[in-house]
Each structure stands twice: as structure tokens, then as C-alpha cells.
Design a protein around this motif. Structure first.
Motif, PDB file in Angstrom:
ATOM      1  N   UNK A 188       0.854  -1.189   0.000  1.00 38.80           N
ATOM      2  CA  UNK A 188       0.000   0.000   0.000  1.00 38.80           C
ATOM      3  C   UNK A 188       0.888   1.237   0.000  1.00 38.80           C
ATOM      4  N   UNK A 189       0.564   2.205  -0.875  1.00 37.63           N
ATOM      5  CA  UNK A 189       1.340   3.434  -0.953  1.00 37.63           C
ATOM      6  C   UNK A 189       0.597   4.589  -0.278  1.00 37.63           C
ATOM      7  N   UNK A 190       1.327   5.328   0.536  1.00 32.90           N
ATOM      8  CA  UNK A 190       0.827   6.592   1.071  1.00 32.90           C
ATOM      9  C   UNK A 190       1.246   7.688   0.097  1.00 32.90           C
ATOM     10  N   UNK A 191       0.282   8.312  -0.558  1.00 31.10           N
ATOM     11  CA  UNK A 191       0.568   9.279  -1.616  1.00 31.10           C
ATOM     12  C   UNK A 191       0.657  10.682  -1.041  1.00 31.10           C
TER      13      UNK A 191
ATOM     14  N   UNK B  32      -9.075  10.787  -3.004  1.00 29.00           N
ATOM     15  CA  UNK B  32      -8.743  11.149  -4.391  1.00 29.00           C
ATOM     16  C   UNK B  32      -8.350   9.937  -5.235  1.00 29.00           C
ATOM     17  N   UNK B  33      -8.810   8.750  -4.842  1.00 31.38           N
ATOM     18  CA  UNK B  33      -8.493   7.533  -5.576  1.00 31.38           C
ATOM     19  C   UNK B  33      -7.283   6.800  -5.048  1.00 31.38           C
ATOM     20  N   UNK B  34      -6.549   7.414  -4.113  1.00 29.20           N
ATOM     21  CA  UNK B  34      -5.318   6.800  -3.624  1.00 29.20           C
ATOM     22  C   UNK B  34      -5.538   5.908  -2.410  1.00 29.20           C
TER      23      UNK B  34
ATOM     24  N   UNK C 290       5.005   7.479  -0.866  1.00 27.23           N
ATOM     25  CA  UNK C 290       5.192   7.804  -2.291  1.00 27.23           C
ATOM     26  C   UNK C 290       5.226   9.329  -2.448  1.00 27.23           C
ATOM     27  N   UNK C 291       6.411   9.870  -2.756  1.00 26.15           N
ATOM     28  CA  UNK C 291       6.598  11.316  -2.910  1.00 26.15           C
ATOM     29  C   UNK C 291       6.832  11.644  -4.384  1.00 26.15           C
TER      30      UNK C 291
ATOM     31  N   UNK D  24     -12.519  15.448  -0.069  1.00 30.34           N
ATOM     32  CA  UNK D  24     -12.143  15.302   1.340  1.00 30.34           C
ATOM     33  C   UNK D  24     -10.666  15.612   1.575  1.00 30.34           C
ATOM     34  N   UNK D  25      -9.899  15.721   0.513  1.00 25.48           N
ATOM     35  CA  UNK D  25      -8.480  16.070   0.624  1.00 25.48           C
ATOM     36  C   UNK D  25      -8.236  17.566   0.477  1.00 25.48           C
TER      37      UNK D  25
END
Length: 248
Positions: A107-110, A120-122, A162-163, A217-218
Motif C-alpha cells: 500500500x502506498x501513502x501518496x 482522491x483515488x489513492x 510515495x513522494x 475530502x483532501x
């Protein structure tokens, strides 16, 4: 026992952090697309094996990198992903259990514009990053290539940060690159753009990401990333249109 693989182009800001985070690997192999910055020198100084190869598409580049690995088990993280010590330990412990027919996704933290986007889909952004090279390969898509594996795909518990965002201009250039590659893919499939592609597809991408995938929500960052995603779709069909008309 584990080969850490990557493809690069102008990643001098990330390459040191990336290589140091993969100290658990038995070898680190990087295939570079003739970077114009200091990526290659830095990678070599830090002990990575670097091969330079002209970039044609992501899948071909990654499959070539797979062929260089001396170990069956490989990790394939992007340079803008941070492998934490906890994730590194989980990877090594997972390999020790000798899973014969399994691949593992993370799982990626975007992070975007300094903020972690939880929606946002992430919220479902899982990617396969640990697998056996003997029964896995990347498919032939030019953009958003996916791993094809005969293994059962399981999830690792620890996440990767994830940056992908360095600056607005850098992010916009990255989207332009992806939209151009996607346009080339559509051109090879003889897809001709029309009003549906120019008007509906970008609008739908924005609405889907901002409303259906809860981008609102972001906050403002969710709006911006959703807008840019829709605009990328618009640019894709503009580029496709210019290809049919031989316009530079």
C-alpha cells in the motif's frame, strides 16, 4: 537472495536515499535512461550496478532490468518511494518463509504538495513490489505498466511513502510525459480522437476522482490533483490529434 531493481532518469535527488534504504538486498541493479544529471555517478559511488539503456517504454525497460537480476526474488520500487526500515525487515522475513507461488503488493501513502492524500483515488493504491522473477513480467502497456504473475498476490502489512511531487512544474512535466506515451499507445491502436474524447473523457476523469473517489475530502490538494488528472486526459487526446496531423 534478493535483488533490488529500479529504472531511472534524472533522479539525483532521490538515488542516495533509495539505495541506502535497500541495504537489505544482496545486489542493487539500476537501468538508467542516459540521465543528464548526477544520477549514474551517485548510484555507482553507493555500490549499485548501473546499466544505461535507451528508454522505449516502461514495460520493456523493466523486463530488461529483470533479466539482469542474479536472484530469483526481486523488489522493484520507484525512486520516489521510501522503503522504511519496517518494510525492509518485513520483506526479508517474508522471503525467509520461502513462499513458492506468491507475490506481494504494498500500500502506498501518496504525498502531494506536502500533504498526504487519503482519498482522491489513492485509498486503494496497492502496487506489486516483491515477486519471483521466474514467473512474473511486466505487460506491454506504455503507461501504467502492470506486473503479470502466475503467483498468488498477497499484501504486505507495512506501507511505502510515495513522494511523486517535487514541484508543480515537475509534476506537470511528468503528466505531460505520461499523456504523450498514452497518446502513442492509442495511435498504435488506430484510435482517432473525437468530441467525446475531448469533452467527456477529461470531465469524467475529474468528476470520478474528485467526487466518486472522494477527492473533495483532501481539500484544495484533492481538487488540484483531480483537475490535473482530467487535464492530463485532455492533453492525451490533443497529442493524439497532432500525431494524426503531423503537427509538432
Amino acid at each position: 537472495m534478493i535483488s533490488a531493481l529500479a529504472i531511472t532518469y534524472n533522479e539525483e535527488k532521490n538515488v542516495e536515499r533509495y539505495i541506502k534504504s535497500l541495504s537489505f538486498a544482496d545486489e542493487i541493479i539500476i537501468v538508467d535512461s542516459f540521465s543528464t544529471d548526477n544520477t549514474v555517478n551517485l548510484a555507482k559511488q553507493l555500490g549499485a550496478k548501473v546499466i544505461q539503456r535507451k528508454f522505449d517504454d516502461f514495460s520493456t525497460q523493466k523486463n530488461y532490468t529483470l533479466s539482469l537480476a542474479n536472484n530469483d526474488w526481486v523488489t522493484f520500487f520507484d525512486l520516489d518511494e521510501i522503503v522504511t526500515p519496517e518494510l525492509a525487515e518485513e520483506i526479508t522475513n517474508t522471503i525467509k518463509t520461502n513462499p513458492k507461488n506468491e507475490a506481494f503488493k504494498v500500500k502506498r501513502n501518496f504525498y502531494f504538495m506536502g500533504k498526504r492524500l487519503k482519498y482522491s483515488g489513492f485509498q486503494t493504491d496497492y502496487v506489486v513490489r516483491l515477486f519471483n522473477k521466474n514467473n512474473s513480467k511486466y505487460n506491454g502497456k506504455l503507461v501504467h505498466e502492470a506486473i503479470e504473475t502466475a503467483s498468488t498476490i498477497k499484501k504486505l502489512k507495512n506501507k511505502v511513502d510515495h513522494y511523486t511531487y517535487k514541484s508543480f512544474d515537475d509534476y506537470n512535466l511528468k503528466l505531460t510525459k505520461y499523456s504523450k506515451l498514452k497518446a502513442e499507445e492509442l495511435y498504435n491502436k488506430n484510435v482517432r480522437p473525437n468530441l467525446y474524447h475531448f469533452l467527456f473523457r477529461p470531465w469524467y476523469r475529474f468528476m470520478h476522482q474528485y467526487f466518486l473517489r472522494l477527492g473533495f475530502l483532501d481539500g484544495k490538494e484533492g481538487f488540484i490533483v483531480s483537475y490535473l488528472s482530467g487535464f492530463m486526459v485532455f492533453k492525451r487526446y490533443i497529442q493524439l490529434w497532432t500525431m494524426y496531423r503531423n503537427i509538432e
